[in-house]
Motif scaffolding. Structure first.
Motif, PDB file in Angstrom:
ATOM      1  N   PHE A  19       0.860  -0.909  -0.282  1.00  0.00           N
ATOM      2  CA  PHE A  19       0.252  -0.002  -0.056  1.00  0.00           C
ATOM      3  C   PHE A  19       0.560   1.005  -0.070  1.00  0.00           C
ATOM      4  CE2 PHE A  19      -3.210  -2.313   2.488  1.00  0.00           C
ATOM      5  CZ  PHE A  19      -3.474  -3.192   1.501  1.00  0.00           C
ATOM      6  N   PHE A  20       1.458   0.959   0.973  1.00  0.00           N
ATOM      7  CA  PHE A  20       3.010   1.778   1.110  1.00  0.00           C
ATOM      8  C   PHE A  20       3.480   2.415  -0.175  1.00  0.00           C
ATOM      9  CE2 PHE A  20       6.369   4.999   2.194  1.00  0.00           C
ATOM     10  CZ  PHE A  20       6.022   5.896   2.788  1.00  0.00           C
ATOM     11  N   ALA A  21       4.299   1.285  -1.052  1.00  0.00           N
ATOM     12  CA  ALA A  21       4.342   1.835  -2.289  1.00  0.00           C
ATOM     13  C   ALA A  21       4.174   2.376  -3.708  1.00  0.00           C
ATOM     14  CB  ALA A  21       5.625   0.012  -2.646  1.00  0.00           C
ATOM     15  N   GLN A  22       2.812   1.394  -3.323  1.00  0.00           N
ATOM     16  CA  GLN A  22       1.559   2.498  -4.256  1.00  0.00           C
ATOM     17  C   GLN A  22       1.239   4.266  -4.154  1.00  0.00           C
ATOM     18  OE1 GLN A  22      -1.678  -0.010  -4.119  1.00  0.00           O
ATOM     19  NE2 GLN A  22      -0.720  -1.586  -4.968  1.00  0.00           N
ATOM     20  N   ALA A  23       1.304   4.474  -2.694  1.00  0.00           N
ATOM     21  CA  ALA A  23       0.591   5.497  -2.509  1.00  0.00           C
ATOM     22  C   ALA A  23       2.633   6.393  -3.147  1.00  0.00           C
ATOM     23  CB  ALA A  23       0.768   5.725  -0.637  1.00  0.00           C
ATOM     24  N   VAL A  24       3.415   5.588  -2.863  1.00  0.00           N
ATOM     25  CA  VAL A  24       4.313   6.931  -2.726  1.00  0.00           C
ATOM     26  C   VAL A  24       4.557   7.552  -4.537  1.00  0.00           C
ATOM     27  CG1 VAL A  24       7.512   6.921  -3.584  1.00  0.00           C
ATOM     28  CG2 VAL A  24       6.760   6.047  -0.618  1.00  0.00           C
ATOM     29  N   VAL A  25       4.593   5.570  -5.311  1.00  0.00           N
ATOM     30  CA  VAL A  25       4.351   5.893  -6.178  1.00  0.00           C
ATOM     31  C   VAL A  25       3.098   6.811  -7.571  1.00  0.00           C
ATOM     32  CG1 VAL A  25       3.821   4.652  -9.067  1.00  0.00           C
ATOM     33  CG2 VAL A  25       5.647   3.441  -7.025  1.00  0.00           C
ATOM     34  N   ARG A  26       2.018   6.386  -6.640  1.00  0.00           N
ATOM     35  CA  ARG A  26       0.770   7.568  -6.970  1.00  0.00           C
ATOM     36  C   ARG A  26       0.799   9.048  -6.971  1.00  0.00           C
ATOM     37  NH1 ARG A  26      -2.856   4.921  -4.463  1.00  0.00           N
ATOM     38  NH2 ARG A  26      -2.230   6.201  -2.484  1.00  0.00           N
ATOM     39  N   GLU A  27       2.160   9.813  -5.562  1.00  0.00           N
ATOM     40  CA  GLU A  27       2.161  10.583  -5.723  1.00  0.00           C
ATOM     41  C   GLU A  27       3.412  11.198  -5.964  1.00  0.00           C
ATOM     42  OE1 GLU A  27       0.282  12.334  -2.748  1.00  0.00           O
ATOM     43  OE2 GLU A  27       1.025  14.063  -3.290  1.00  0.00           O
ATOM     44  N   LEU A 118      -9.624  -1.405   5.619  1.00  0.00           N
ATOM     45  CA  LEU A 118     -10.618  -0.159   5.980  1.00  0.00           C
ATOM     46  C   LEU A 118      -9.613   0.786   6.797  1.00  0.00           C
ATOM     47  CD1 LEU A 118     -14.667  -1.645   5.646  1.00  0.00           C
ATOM     48  CD2 LEU A 118     -13.075  -1.140   3.861  1.00  0.00           C
ATOM     49  N   THR A 119      -9.110   0.151   7.405  1.00  0.00           N
ATOM     50  CA  THR A 119      -8.228   1.314   7.903  1.00  0.00           C
ATOM     51  C   THR A 119      -7.092   1.877   8.116  1.00  0.00           C
ATOM     52  OG1 THR A 119      -9.262   0.141  10.460  1.00  0.00           O
ATOM     53  CG2 THR A 119      -7.647   1.804  10.735  1.00  0.00           C
ATOM     54  N   LEU A 120      -6.101   0.834   7.080  1.00  0.00           N
ATOM     55  CA  LEU A 120      -4.673   1.318   6.544  1.00  0.00           C
ATOM     56  C   LEU A 120      -4.640   1.303   5.279  1.00  0.00           C
ATOM     57  CD1 LEU A 120      -3.149  -0.904   9.833  1.00  0.00           C
ATOM     58  CD2 LEU A 120      -3.717   1.944   9.247  1.00  0.00           C
ATOM     59  N   ARG A 121      -5.811   0.677   4.298  1.00  0.00           N
ATOM     60  CA  ARG A 121      -5.467   0.763   2.632  1.00  0.00           C
ATOM     61  C   ARG A 121      -4.962   2.019   2.025  1.00  0.00           C
ATOM     62  NH1 ARG A 121      -4.338   1.253  -1.312  1.00  0.00           N
ATOM     63  NH2 ARG A 121      -4.963   0.606  -3.488  1.00  0.00           N
ATOM     64  N   TRP A 122      -5.484   3.338   2.316  1.00  0.00           N
ATOM     65  CA  TRP A 122      -5.160   4.972   1.525  1.00  0.00           C
ATOM     66  C   TRP A 122      -4.251   5.451   2.573  1.00  0.00           C
ATOM     67  CZ3 TRP A 122      -6.180   4.490  -3.713  1.00  0.00           C
ATOM     68  CH2 TRP A 122      -6.587   3.241  -3.671  1.00  0.00           C
ATOM     69  N   ILE A 123      -2.795   5.681   1.668  1.00  0.00           N
ATOM     70  CA  ILE A 123      -1.986   6.560   2.164  1.00  0.00           C
ATOM     71  C   ILE A 123      -2.090   7.787   1.846  1.00  0.00           C
ATOM     72  CG2 ILE A 123       0.187   6.389   3.079  1.00  0.00           C
ATOM     73  CD1 ILE A 123       0.263   3.471   3.343  1.00  0.00           C
ATOM     74  N   ASN A 124      -1.693   8.731   3.160  1.00  0.00           N
ATOM     75  CA  ASN A 124      -1.602  10.316   1.527  1.00  0.00           C
ATOM     76  C   ASN A 124       0.203  10.718   2.179  1.00  0.00           C
ATOM     77  OD1 ASN A 124      -1.267  12.526   0.711  1.00  0.00           O
ATOM     78  ND2 ASN A 124      -3.971  13.145   2.060  1.00  0.00           N
ATOM     79  N   VAL A 125       0.783  10.060   1.239  1.00  0.00           N
ATOM     80  CA  VAL A 125       2.697  10.755   1.577  1.00  0.00           C
ATOM     81  C   VAL A 125       2.525  12.173   1.648  1.00  0.00           C
ATOM     82  CG1 VAL A 125       4.481  10.077   0.792  1.00  0.00           C
ATOM     83  CG2 VAL A 125       3.145   8.273   0.672  1.00  0.00           C
TER      84      VAL A 125
END
Length: 270
Positions: A19-27, A118-125
């Motif tokens: 999830f975190f790696a995806q958030a970094v790529v998305r950012e 549902l609590t940790l899926r999305w991360i706003n880097v």
């Protein structure tokens, strides 16, 4: 300890890393969002410090707190709330959508804890910029105050700030889980954010009844006042033990509330 339980937690940890790696790529694909979020964070931090500068323009001490000590507190509060904004808020803001648009139905059939997902899926880097700013303010406050915390005091601070993060996340989660019965909890989330701002000030600034509320009912004191007192060498280990015990109880209660909500949940398509 049950090996299956450990294996399950390990799978969750590896999933969260993805999830975190995806958030970094998305950012990295939306760099303007990162820059604008950082600018907003700087402005909000400045607006939070201005009242303190105005207050201490008339006095050097307010109920035992100096200007430098309050700046230390603001730095710690900024770190904890930055972590909440990065890892918790993006998910709990979606709780109403999960329950009313059927996304929970999809999660329930996946081989993963639905509460974890549902609590940790999305991360706003981008919100991690708040953490960096908080660290800078904390270091400035410590230098300004002349404090030189030892290893034990730093450990106390880290544990208490961690307790503040867990406790506030549990309170927000419990408020969000009311969506099982109320359908929409967005207004309740706004109340949480408004109450959270009180953590920018020491508990000593409030009347006794309000201090008790901000310690046990809405424990924002663990996100700012107690860690600040610890790093300034003004706190013992008893509050640290109390914070850990309170965090364990809060996690268990939120877990029980989630299970109760699931038992009362009817599919969004039904």
């Amino acid at each position: 300890m049950d090996r299956n339980w450990l294996a399950k937690q390990w799978r969750h940890l590896k999933l969260w890393r993805r999830f975190f790696a995806q958030a970094v790529v998305r950012e990295t694909q939306f760099r303007a969002h990162f820059v604008s979020t950082l600018v907003v964070s700087i402005v909000q931090l400045g607006l939070g410090i201005v009242p303190i500068l105005l207050l201490f323009g008339f006095t050097s001490d307010v109920r035992g707190w100096s200007q430098a000590n309050v700046i230390v507190l603001v730095g710690i509060f900024q770190i904890v709330t930055g972590l909440i904004a990065a890892f918790v808020a993006p998910n709990l803001h979606r709780m109403t959508t999960y329950l009313t648009q059927g996304e929970l139905d999809i999660v329930l059939v996946r081989p993963v804890s639905s509460q974890f997902y549902l609590t940790l899926r999305w991360i706003n880097v981008a919100e991690l910029g708040d953490v960096v700013l908080g660290l800078a303010v904390l270091v400035f406050g410590l230098v300004y105050s002349g404090a030189s915390p030892n290893a034990g005091e730093i450990l106390q601070t880290v544990v208490l700030a961690g307790c503040g993060l867990v406790l506030l996340s549990c309170v927000w989660s419990a408020m969000s889980y009311l969506a099982f019965w109320l359908q929409s909890v967005n207004p309740i989330g706004n109340i949480f954010i408004e109450l959270l701002e009180s953590g920018r000030y020491p508990l000593a600034f409030f009347p006794a009844g309000v201090r008790a509320f901000f310690t046990f009912a809405f424990p924002v004191g663990f996100a700012s006042t107690f860690p600040a007192q610890a790093i300034l060498g003004e706190l013992g280990w008893l509050p640290v033990a109390g914070g850990v015990a309170l965090s364990v109880v809060a996690v268990l209660l939120v877990r029980a509330l989630w299970r109760l909500g699931l038992r009362n949940y009817a599919s969004a398509s039904s």
